[in-house]
Design an enzyme around this catalytic site. Structure first.
Site, short mmCIF file in Angstrom:
data_model
loop_
_atom_site.label_atom_id
_atom_site.label_comp_id
_atom_site.label_asym_id
_atom_site.label_seq_id
_atom_site.Cartn_x
_atom_site.Cartn_y
_atom_site.Cartn_z
N CYS A 233 -5.84 19.11 3.49
CA CYS A 233 -5.16 18.43 2.40
C CYS A 233 -4.57 17.14 2.95
CB CYS A 233 -4.04 19.33 1.87
SG CYS A 233 -3.11 18.58 0.52
N GLU B 163 -7.40 20.77 -6.07
CA GLU B 163 -6.66 19.69 -6.74
C GLU B 163 -5.85 20.22 -7.91
OE1 GLU B 163 -6.32 16.97 -5.22
OE2 GLU B 163 -7.88 17.55 -3.79
#
Ligand code: NI
Length: 196
Positions: free
Chosen positions: A105, A148
């Site tokens: 991430c 996401e």
């Protein structure tokens, strides 16, 4: 314009983000700025909370995965052309037996861990023209979308790890929140006063 990416520990990453309307201020510059920010950091996805905005907006471009030789030609083709903006998204259904994939991430640099998720996802969303869609994705595409989507729900992939893994990562996560990390894109750290 490249925006600073918010690091682990910032409360904005923990908010359940809210829906937006077409009238959301400066959306027509925010979206290109987020693309630029994502590409600059070599990401395949970016969510608005990661640039400090608790709104239900994220984008995905899986092209970098398309030269992965472990994938079938068909899957490579699918990943190559996939570039989308998701506004006010809602996951309708996730199905199938959970599988592991090594996730990272942009808000949690240098940490990658296997995360279990279901392989198929059905999602409703508005595109950048506020046209509604409901689509079903699987495999890596589903994976990136699920990651996401978690961001707009205030969830990070590290939340999905075992309690042992979480304990092992605790110090590294704390260092990230303090900016004690070297990263080659612009970030904003919650636990230091000045942004780098
Ligand atoms: Ni992320």
């Amino acid at each position: 314009m490249i925006l600073p990416i918010v690091a682990y520990g910032d409360p904005v990453l923990r908010k359940v983000a809210t829906d937006i309307t077409k009238e959301y201020p400066k959306l027509d510059t925010l979206i290109p700025n987020m693309w630029e920010t994502m590409y600059n950091a070599h990401g395949v996805g970016l969510a608005a909370p990661q640039v400090g905005l608790p709104i239900r907006l994220f984008m995905v471009d899986t092209s970098p995965f398309s030269d992965d030789e472990d994938l079938s030609k068909e899957e490579q083709e699918q990943l190559k052309g996939f570039k989308k903006v998701f506004i006010n998204a809602k996951i309708e259904e996730e199905t199938g037996a959970e599988w592991d994939f090594n996730e990272g991430c942009l808000s949690i640099p240098d940490i990658r861990e296997d995360v279990k998720r279901k392989p198929e996802v059905t999602i409703s969303y508005l595109d950048e023209n506020f046209e509604p869609h409901t689509e079903t994705y699987n495999g890596l595409l589903a994976r990136v979308i699920q990651h996401e989507y978690d961001h707009i729900e205030g969830v990070l992939f590290t939340d999905k790890l075992s309690s042992l893994k979480k304990r092992l990562l605790k110090n590294r996560l704390e260092k990230i929140s303090k900016g004690k990390i070297s990263v080659d894109y612009k970030m904003r750290f919650p636990n230091i006063k000045k942004a780098r």
